[in-house]
Design a protein around this motif. Structure first.
Motif, PDB file in Angstrom:
ATOM      1  N   UNK A  12       0.707  -1.205   0.034  1.00 45.87           N
ATOM      2  CA  UNK A  12       0.063  -0.108   0.156  1.00 45.87           C
ATOM      3  C   UNK A  12       0.959   1.294  -0.124  1.00 45.87           C
ATOM      4  N   UNK A  13       2.193   1.259   0.113  1.00 47.65           N
ATOM      5  CA  UNK A  13       2.838   2.294   0.233  1.00 47.65           C
ATOM      6  C   UNK A  13       3.386   2.715  -1.284  1.00 47.65           C
ATOM      7  N   UNK A  15       5.434   4.724  -2.385  1.00 46.51           N
ATOM      8  CA  UNK A  15       6.942   4.808  -2.699  1.00 46.51           C
ATOM      9  C   UNK A  15       7.657   3.495  -2.765  1.00 46.51           C
ATOM     10  N   UNK A  16       6.899   2.533  -2.180  1.00 46.22           N
ATOM     11  CA  UNK A  16       7.567   1.160  -2.598  1.00 46.22           C
ATOM     12  C   UNK A  16       7.168   0.653  -3.995  1.00 46.22           C
ATOM     13  N   UNK A  18       6.789   2.667  -6.287  1.00 49.36           N
ATOM     14  CA  UNK A  18       7.405   3.257  -7.015  1.00 49.36           C
ATOM     15  C   UNK A  18       8.685   2.987  -7.642  1.00 49.36           C
ATOM     16  N   UNK A  19       9.638   2.366  -6.703  1.00 48.31           N
ATOM     17  CA  UNK A  19      10.873   1.891  -7.225  1.00 48.31           C
ATOM     18  C   UNK A  19      10.812   0.462  -7.446  1.00 48.31           C
ATOM     19  N   UNK A  22       9.907  -0.036 -11.687  1.00 44.72           N
ATOM     20  CA  UNK A  22      10.930   0.141 -12.823  1.00 44.72           C
ATOM     21  C   UNK A  22      11.935  -0.863 -12.759  1.00 44.72           C
ATOM     22  N   UNK A  23      12.333  -1.486 -11.164  1.00 52.22           N
ATOM     23  CA  UNK A  23      13.464  -2.223 -11.071  1.00 52.22           C
ATOM     24  C   UNK A  23      12.828  -3.738 -11.695  1.00 52.22           C
ATOM     25  N   UNK A 104      12.246  -5.772   5.639  1.00 46.82           N
ATOM     26  CA  UNK A 104      12.264  -4.362   5.416  1.00 46.82           C
ATOM     27  C   UNK A 104      13.292  -3.550   6.200  1.00 46.82           C
ATOM     28  N   UNK A 105      14.073  -2.687   5.673  1.00 48.12           N
ATOM     29  CA  UNK A 105      14.239  -2.395   4.441  1.00 48.12           C
ATOM     30  C   UNK A 105      15.126  -3.347   3.748  1.00 48.12           C
ATOM     31  N   UNK A 106      14.906  -3.369   2.318  1.00 44.12           N
ATOM     32  CA  UNK A 106      15.837  -4.538   1.740  1.00 44.12           C
ATOM     33  C   UNK A 106      16.707  -3.970   0.333  1.00 44.12           C
ATOM     34  N   UNK A 108      17.353  -4.425  -3.413  1.00 46.57           N
ATOM     35  CA  UNK A 108      16.816  -4.950  -4.734  1.00 46.57           C
ATOM     36  C   UNK A 108      17.375  -6.161  -4.993  1.00 46.57           C
TER      37      UNK A 108
ATOM     38  N   UNK B 681      12.862   1.778   3.447  1.00 45.75           N
ATOM     39  CA  UNK B 681      12.710   0.721   2.552  1.00 45.75           C
ATOM     40  C   UNK B 681      12.746   1.449   1.143  1.00 45.75           C
ATOM     41  N   UNK B 688      19.396   0.805  -4.430  1.00 43.54           N
ATOM     42  CA  UNK B 688      20.168  -0.326  -4.986  1.00 43.54           C
ATOM     43  C   UNK B 688      19.423  -0.766  -6.216  1.00 43.54           C
ATOM     44  N   UNK B 693      20.257  -1.946 -11.536  1.00 45.08           N
ATOM     45  CA  UNK B 693      19.485  -2.288 -12.733  1.00 45.08           C
ATOM     46  C   UNK B 693      19.409  -1.024 -13.506  1.00 45.08           C
ATOM     47  N   UNK B 697      17.525   0.607 -17.395  1.00 42.45           N
ATOM     48  CA  UNK B 697      16.510   1.320 -17.245  1.00 42.45           C
ATOM     49  C   UNK B 697      16.396   2.544 -18.070  1.00 42.45           C
ATOM     50  N   UNK B 705      13.234   7.372  -9.735  1.00 51.00           N
ATOM     51  CA  UNK B 705      13.669   6.855  -8.476  1.00 51.00           C
ATOM     52  C   UNK B 705      14.587   7.693  -7.615  1.00 51.00           C
TER      53      UNK B 705
END
Lengths: 234, 897
Positions: A12-13, A15-16, A18-19, A22-23, A104-106, A108, B681, B688, B693, B697, B705
Motif C-alpha cells: 500500500x505504500x 513509494x515502495x 514506485x521503485x 521500474x526495477x 524491510x528495508x531490503x 533490490x 525501504x 539498490x 539495474x 532502465x 527513483x
C-alpha cells in the motif's frame, strides 16, 4: 523471453511501488501493482502471476488472510515483505503457506534473488531432479547417498530426511515447524530446541567448518535455509 | 475408639510419628522436678551441665539462683554465663533472664532455673515458662527446674495439703511436653536434716511459713505427688514409644473425659478435678460449657467465671466446646456419645431450692440417664448462696429503684379510692399489677422490690388493723404470704423475660452493627477509607482506641489509628511485630508483652497475614467480655477480608496500568517501526535498483527513483525532527517566544512549504483582512500549521483539496484546517492528540507519525491557545482542526515594551 514472467507486487505504500515497478521491468519481469488485499486476490485469480510479493501490513485486510485464502486454490510462490523484528508474523505467514520472506528495508538484489529461487523451484518440480550438488556436497535422492568431495558421509535416516528436505528447498527458508512436521510428524512440531541440537549434529557431518556453516544457514527465530544453488544470473 | 486404636497399632501411628518429627526440629526440654525446695534440683542440674560442658557441649547458663551457696556457685565455674538484663521495678533494680541475648547467642543447651518464675513487668512474656517455650521453638535445648507444688493441676491439692496457697503456677502441658523429666528425690527425713543444717536457702520473710510447710507429713505427701506424677509420665512415654514403633500395645483403651463447666464458683474445682482425672488416665478431655436457648446468661460475673474456667481448662490441656440447647441433660449426653466420651465430670452445688422444687438437678438427671458412661460428681462444701439469690443481683438504676415506690403508691391510692366505692374482696390484684408493671418496664430487680413494698403497703393500708404492720386474722397473714410469693415469682419471671429480650435486642444491635460494618466496607474501594472505617468501628466496639498496622512480618506501617496517635511505644511495636510474625495475639492481656497498652491481633486471610489490628479497650483493668471478644473477632475477620479485597483491587488496577503502558509501548514501537522503515525501504530499494539495474532502465525511471529518494529523505527528516520536538517538549526544552506575531504570515509560509512538499495536493487558503496580532512564536506556529497540512495530506485521498482559513471570532484568532478525508470517529476526537495515537491502528495505512497532533497541542498550549478536532463535517467525512489563539492587546503590549 516470449511470455514475460508476471510479478504481482502487493503494497500500500506508493513509494515502495514506485521503485519496485521500474526495477522489476528492468530485470525483465512484468510487474503488476496492487495496493489493497481485495485487489490482490482479484489479480491473483485473473492474471495468474508467477510470483507474488506481498506486504503483510495492508489497509483492508491482514496479509496472512490473503496467504491462507490464496493457498486454498493456488500454489503461486509468495514472498512476504515484513519488518525484521516481527518474527512471529513471518513464521505465521510461512506456516500458512508463504514461500519466503524479505525483511524491510531490503536491497533490490535480495528480492530478485528470492524471486529467482522460487521460479527455479517451480520449473524444477515440473522436471524432477534427483541429484543435488552444492559446495562439493552431492546428494543423490535416488541412490540415497551423500558425498562430500567424493567422500561418502554416514547419516542417520532422520539426518538424511532433514538434509533432503532442506536441499529440495535450497535457497528457500523453512520454518522449524515445517521441518519438524515433515520429518518427525505433527506431534512434534513444538520441539524446536531438539531441532537446533539435531541441526548442529548434521552440520558437524556436512559442513566444511561447522563453526561457520555455509550450507545450512540459520534464519534467526524463523528456521533454516539451505544455501541457494548457483544463481544463473538472470 | 478402642477398636480404632488396635487397628492403628498395626503400623506406626502417623500422628505419633509426626509429633516425633516435630519434636526433632525443636529444642529439647529437660525438667528437674523436686517435691520441695532444698532437695537439690539446681545442684543436680548444674552437675549435669558441667558434665556436658566438659564433654564439649555448647552450654550456657541463662539464669541460676545459687542463693549464695558456695558449692552451687563452684559448679558454675567454667560454664559460660549469659549476662542478665537489669530491670528497674518500683525503684529497685532487679535482674532478669535476658531472652533476646539467649536467642542471639544460640547455644546448644541453656540452663534456665526456676520454671515457675514470674517475670518483671515490661518483659516480653509474663512467665518464664513462656520464655523457655520460645527458646525451644528456636531449636535451643533447655534445662530447667521446678517444684511439684507449682504444677497447675496440683496447686489446689497442694494448698489443701500444706495450707500454703501457690501463686506461681506452671501449666501441666509445659511439663507434659518436656522431653525428659528428672525427679530429684531425697527422703523427707533427709530434707529436714538438711534444713536443720542450714543447707536449704530460705528468704528471711518466708521463715515462719516455712516452719509450717516443712513438716514430715507435708513433705511425704508432696514427695508422693512428685513421684506419682513422674510415674504417670513414664507410662505416657511408654505408650508413645509403643505407638511410634507400631508395637501392639498393652495400653489401656482410650478414655475420653467430658468436663461440664457451669457458671458457679465450683466450676474451677470441677475443671481441675477433670484435668487430674484425665492425666491420671492418660486420656484426652473436653471442657464443655452449656447454655440454654431460653435462658440467656446475663450476669457479668457469671460470664467471667465461665470464661475463666474455660481458660483454665485450656491451660490444663483440654479441648474446648460450647453447646447450647433446650434441655441440658439431653445435649450433654448427645455430645458425650458423639465424642465417644467414657467419663463425665460435673459439679453439684448444694442444689438450688427452686431446682429442687422442679425436680431432679442436672447431675442427678445425667447420672440417671448416662448408661455406659461413668459420671463423677464434684461437690462443694459451701452452699451456693450467691446462686440462690442471683436474680436479685441485677443492679438497679436510680429509675428502676424509684419506679417501684411510685407504682406501689399509685396502687395504694387506687386501692383506697376503689375501696371507698366498691367492696373488693381481694385488693392484692392491684398490687400485683404494680409489680408486673415494674417487671416489664424495669426488670426483675425492680419487680422484686415492688413485690416487697407491696407486701408492706398492703399490710399497712388495707389489712386490719390498718395503719399498722400487725395482722389480726391468721388467714389474712396466710393470704399475704401467698401474695408475696406470687408477686416475687411472677415479678421475677416477667423481669427475666424482659432481661432476655434486652439481651436479644443487644445481640440484634451487635449483629446489625456487624452487618452495617460489612455493608459499609463492601461499598469502599480505597484502602485508606476501609482502614478508617475499620478503626472507627473497632474503637467503638471496645469503647477505646484502635489502630491498623499493615505490612509483612517485621515491616509494619501504621495504616490508620483512632484516636490518631501515631506514637506507639517500643513494647507496642514489639507486640505488633510478634503478632504479625507468629500470627498470634500479643500485647495487653495476652501471654506476650502484656504490658503493652494495645492488644494486637493478626489480620489473617487465605493469602497470609496482612498486618495486625491493635485495640486499646476503654477499661484496661478488665478483660474483654466474651461477647465483646466474639464481636471483635467477627469485626477483625471482616476487616481482613475487606483489606485483602482492596489490596487485590489495587493490584488489579496496577496490572491494568501495566497492560495499558505495554499497549502504548507496542503502539509506539509499531509507529516508529513503520514510519522509519517505510521511507528507508523506499530509499534503499531505489538506491539498490539504480545501482544494480540502472543501466537497464529508461532515463525517466531513473529520474523517478532519484525523486523518490529525495522525497523519502525529506519525509524521514520530518519524522525525525517531529520525534526530537516531542522529546524536547516533554523535557520542557522548547523555548516558545512571546513575540507579536502576524499569524497570516505564518499560515502563508506553512502553505508554501506544504505546496512544495506535497505538489499533488491542492490547498485553498482564505485569510481574512486586517487580522490582529497574536502573542507567540512565528516559527513554531508555522510548524503547527504545516503539521496539520502534512496530516491532511497523509489521511486524505489523492486530489481532494485541503483548505486553510484564518479569521477572528469572539476576540480570538481562529485557524482552521479542513480536509475531505474519511473523518475521525467521535470517540477518537480527543485521543488523536495523544502521543502515538493513530486512528488506524497497526501497520496498515494511513501511516501517521502519531506525533504530529500531539506536538501541535503542546506548542499551541505553550502559546496559551487551544486546539481541537471536529469531525465528521459533511455526510460522515471530513475533518477540521481548529486552533484558537488569544488576540494580543497591541496597545498594552506597546506600553509594556
Amino acid at each position: 523471453m516470449s511470455t514475460a514472467t508476471t510479478v504481482l507486487v502487493v503494497d500500500d505504500e506508493p513509494q515502495i511501488q514506485r521503485f519496485l515497478k521500474p526495477s522489476l521491468e528492468a530485470a525483465g519481469y512484468k510487474p503488476v501493482m496492487a495496493a489493497t488485499g481485495a485487489e490482490a486476490l482479484r489479480l491473483i485469480a485473473t492474471r495468474a502471476p508467477d510470483v507474488v510479493v506481498l506486504d503483510l501490513g495492508l489497509p483492508d485486510m491482514d496479509g496472512k488472510e490473503i496467504i491462507s485464502g490464496v493457498r486454498e486454490w493456488s500454489q503461486v510462490p509468495i514472498i512476504v515483505l515484513s519488518a525484521r523484528d516481527r518474527e512471529g508474523e513471518k513464521i505465521a505467514a510461512l506456516d500458512l503457506g508463504a514461500d519466503d520472506y524479505v525483511s524491510k528495508p531490503f536491497g533490490i538484489g535480495e528480492l530478485m534473488a528470492r524471486i529467482r529461487t522460487l521460479l527455479r523451484h517451480r520449473s524444477r518440480e515440473e522436471g524432477e531432479t534427483t541429484v543435488f550438488e552444492s559446495g562439493g556436497l552431492v546428494i543423490d535422492t535416488l541412490a540415497h547417498t551423500v558425498t562430500r568431495n567424493g567422500e561418502g558421509l554416514r547419516l542417520t535416516p532422520k539426518e538424511y530426511d532433514v538434509l533432503q528436505l532442506l536441499v529440495r528447498n535450497a535457497g528457500r527458508v523453512l520454518t522449524h515447524r515445517q521441518i519438524l512436521q515433515a520429518v518427525w510428524g505433527p506431534a512434534n512440531v513444538e520441539d524446536t530446541q531438539y531441532l537446533r541440537v539435531f541441526v548442529g549434529r548434521l552440520r558437524q557431518k556436512i559442513e566444511a567448518d561447522p563453526g561457520a556453516p555455509q550450507l545450512i544457514v540459520t534464519e534467526p527465530g524463523v528456521g533454516y535455509r539451505f544455501k541457494a544453488m548457483q544463481d544463473d544470473g538472470r | 475408639m478402642a477398636q480404632a486404636d488396635s487397628k492403628r497399632g498395626e503400623r506406626p501411628d502417623p500422628d505419633a510419628l509426626l509429633a516425633l518429627v516435630h519434636s526433632e526440629t525443636r529444642g529439647k526440654l529437660k525438667v528437674f522436678l523436686g517435691a520441695a525446695p532444698g532437695v537439690g534440683k539446681t545442684y543436680a542440674m548444674l552437675s549435669g551441665a558441667k558434665q556436658a560442658a566438659r564433654e564439649g557441649a555448647d552450654v550456657v547458663v541463662g539464669v541460676v539462683e545459687t542463693h549464695g551457696r558456695a558449692e552451687t556457685a563452684a559448679l558454675i565455674q567454667g560454664i559460660e554465663m549469659l549476662p542478665q538484663r537489669n530491670v528497674e521495678y518500683r525503684g529497685r533494680l532487679i535482674q532478669e533472664f535476658d531472652i533476646d541475648a539467649a536467642l542471639k547467642r544460640r547455644p546448644k543447651l541453656i540452663i534456665v532455673d526456676e520454671l515457675a518464675h514470674t517475670n518483671a513487668p515490661e518483659s516480653r512474656h509474663p512467665k518464664r515458662y513462656q520464655d523457655i517455650e520460645e527458646l525451644i521453638a528456636a531449636g535451643i535445648d533447655v534445662w530447667t527446674a521446678m517444684n511439684i507444688q507449682h504444677l497447675e493441676s496440683l496447686s489446689d491439692v497442694v494448698s489443701t495439703i500444706t495450707g500454703v496457697s501457690v501463686r506461681e503456677t506452671v501449666p501441666d502441658t509445659v511439663v507434659d511436653k518436656a522431653d525428659e523429666v528428672v525427679v530429684v528425690d531425697i527422703t523427707p527425713a533427709e530434707l529436714l536434716q538438711r534444713l536443720r543444717d542450714g543447707k536449704v536457702y530460705l528468704p528471711e520473710n518466708a521463715r515462719r511459713a516455712a516452719d509450717n510447710f516443712f513438716k514430715p507429713g507435708n513433705l511425704t505427701a508432696l514427695r508422693e505427688l512428685a513421684l506419682r506424677r513422674t510415674a504417670d509420665r513414664v507410662d505416657d512415654q511408654m505408650v508413645v514409644y509403643l505407638r511410634q514403633n507400631a508395637i501392639e500395645g498393652p495400653w489401656p483403651a482410650a478414655e475420653r473425659i467430658l468436663v461440664c463447666v457451669g457458671n458457679d464458683p465450683l466450676s474451677e474445682t470441677v475443671v481441675r478435678a477433670g484435668g487430674r482425672l484425665a492425666s491420671g488416665l492418660n486420656a484426652s478431655w473436653i471442657a464443655v460449657h452449656l447454655s440454654r436457648f431460653d435462658f440467656e446468661e446475663t450476669s457479668h460475673r457469671a460470664l467471667r467465671r465461665i470464661d475463666e474456667a474455660m481458660r483454665l481448662a485450656e491451660r490444663l490441656g483440654a479441648e474446648l466446646a460450647r453447646l447450647s440447647g433446650r434441655h441440658l441433660p439431653d445435649e450433654i449426653l448427645r455430645f458425650a456419645r458423639r465424642e465417644n466420651v467414657t467419663q463425665i465430670v460435673i459439679g453439684r452445688s448444694a442444689a438450688h431450692w427452686f431446682a429442687r422444687l422442679r425436680g431432679r438437678s442436672l447431675p442427678e438427671e445425667i447420672v440417671r440417664r448416662a448408661s455406659g458412661i461413668a459420671v463423677h460428681i464434684v461437690t462443694s462444701d459451701e452452699p451456693a448462696k450467691k446462686r440462690r439469690f442471683s436474680f436479685l443481683r441485677p443492679r438497679l438504676s436510680a429509675l428502676a429503684g424509684a419506679v417501684p415506690f411510685l407504682s406501689v403508691a399509685v396502687a395504694v391510692a387506687v386501692g383506697m379510692i376503689a375501696s371507698h366505692f366498691l367492696v373488693l374482696p381481694n385488693l392484692s390484684m392491684i398490687f400485683l399489677t404494680a409489680v408486673l408493671f415494674c417487671a416489664v418496664g424495669y426488670g426483675a430487680g425492680s419487680a422484686i422490690l415492688a413485690a416487697v413494698l407491696s407486701f408492706f403497703a398492703y399490710n399497712f393500708f388495707f389489712i386490719e388493723p390498718i395503719y399498722t404492720f400487725t395482722i389480726a386474722e391468721p388467714h389474712e397473714l396466710f393470704a399475704l404470704l401467698i401474695f408475696l410469693l406470687v408477686a416475687v415469682l411472677t415479678g421475677g419471671l416477667a423481669g427475666r423475660v424482659r432481661e432476655q429480650s434486652d439481651s436479644a435486642a443487644r445481640r440484634v444491635v451487635a449483629t446489625q452493627s456487624l452487618y452495617d460494618f460489612s455493608r459499609k466496607l463492601s461499598a469502599i474501594a480505597k484502602l485508606d477509607d476501609v482502614l478508617w472505617v475499620v478503626v472507627s468501628h473497632v474503637a467503638k466496639s471496645v469503647n477505646g482506641g484502635a489502630l491498623v498496622l499493615l505490612g509483612h512480618k517485621e515491616e509494619l506501617d501504621l495504616g490508620a489509628a483512632l484516636p490518631p496517635e501515631d506514637t506507639l511505644g517500643p513494647s507496642e511495636w514489639a507486640a505488633a511485630r510478634w503478632s504479625a510474625t507468629r500470627g498470634e495475639f500479643a500485647g495487653w492481656r495476652t501471654a506476650t508483652l502484656p504490658n503493652a497498652q494495645f492488644q494486637f491481633r493478626p489480620l489473617r486471610t487465605s493469602r497470609g497475614i496482612l498486618g495486625v489490628i491493635g485495640v486499646k479497650p476503654g477499661n484496661a483493668k478488665e478483660d474483654l467480655s466474651a461477647e465483646d471478644d466474639r464481636a471483635l473477632a467477627a469485626l477483625i475477620d471482616q476487616a481482613a477480608v475487606a483489606i485483602e479485597r482492596t489490596q487485590l483491587v489495587d493490584e488489579a488496577a496496577k496490572a491494568e496500568t501495566a497492560i495499558e503502558s505495554e499497549r502504548l509501548r507496542g503502539a509506539l514501537l509499531s509507529s516508529l517501526s513503520h514510519d522509519l522503515r517505510t521511507p528507508l525501504s523506499a530509499i534503499m530499494g531505489a538506491v539498490t535498483s539504480l545501482r544494480q539495474l540502472g543501466d537497464k532502465m529508461p532515463a525517466s525511471s531513473r529520474h523517478d527513483l532519484l525523486a523518490t529518494i529525495e522525497e523519502e529523505t525529506a519525509r524521514l527528516s520530518r519524522f525525525v525532527s517531529n520525534l526530537l520536538d516531542m522529546t524536547r517538549l516533554e523535557a520542557g526544552a522548547v523555548n516558545v517566544k512571546r513575540d507579536l506575531v502576524d499569524a497570516g504570515d505564518a499560515v502563508r509560509n506553512a502553505v508554501a512549504h506544504a505546496r512544495s512538499s506535497f505538489p499533488t495536493r491542492p490547498i485553498d487558503v482564505a485569510i481574512a483582512p486586517d487580522l490582529p496580532l497574536v502573542r507567540g512564536d512565528a516559527t513554531l506556529l508555522e510548524q503547527v500549521v504545516f503539521n496539520l497540512l502534512d496530516n491532511a495530506d497523509k489521511y486524505v485521498p489523492l486530489g481532494s483539496p485541503t483548505s486553510v482559513s484564518l479569521r477572528t471570532e469572539g476576540g480570538k484568532l481562529m485557524i482552521a484546517v479542513t480536509d475531505h478525508g474519511p473523518g475521525i470517529p467521535k470517540t477518537e476526537l480527543e485521543r488523536v492528540f495523544e502521543k502515538f495515537h493513530r486512528v488506524a491502528a497497526g501497520d496498515g495505512r494511513p501511516a501517521g507519525t502519531g506525533l504530529g497532533l500531539s506536538i501541535c497541542r503542546g506548542l499551541i498550549g505553550a502559546m496559551d491557545g487551544t486546539i481541537r478536532a471536529e469531525s465528521p463535517l459533511v455526510e460522515g467525512t471530513g475533518t477540521r482542526i481548529v486552533i484558537e489563539l488569544p488576540v494580543a492587546d497591541a496597545r498594552q503590549d506597546r506600553l509594556a515594551s
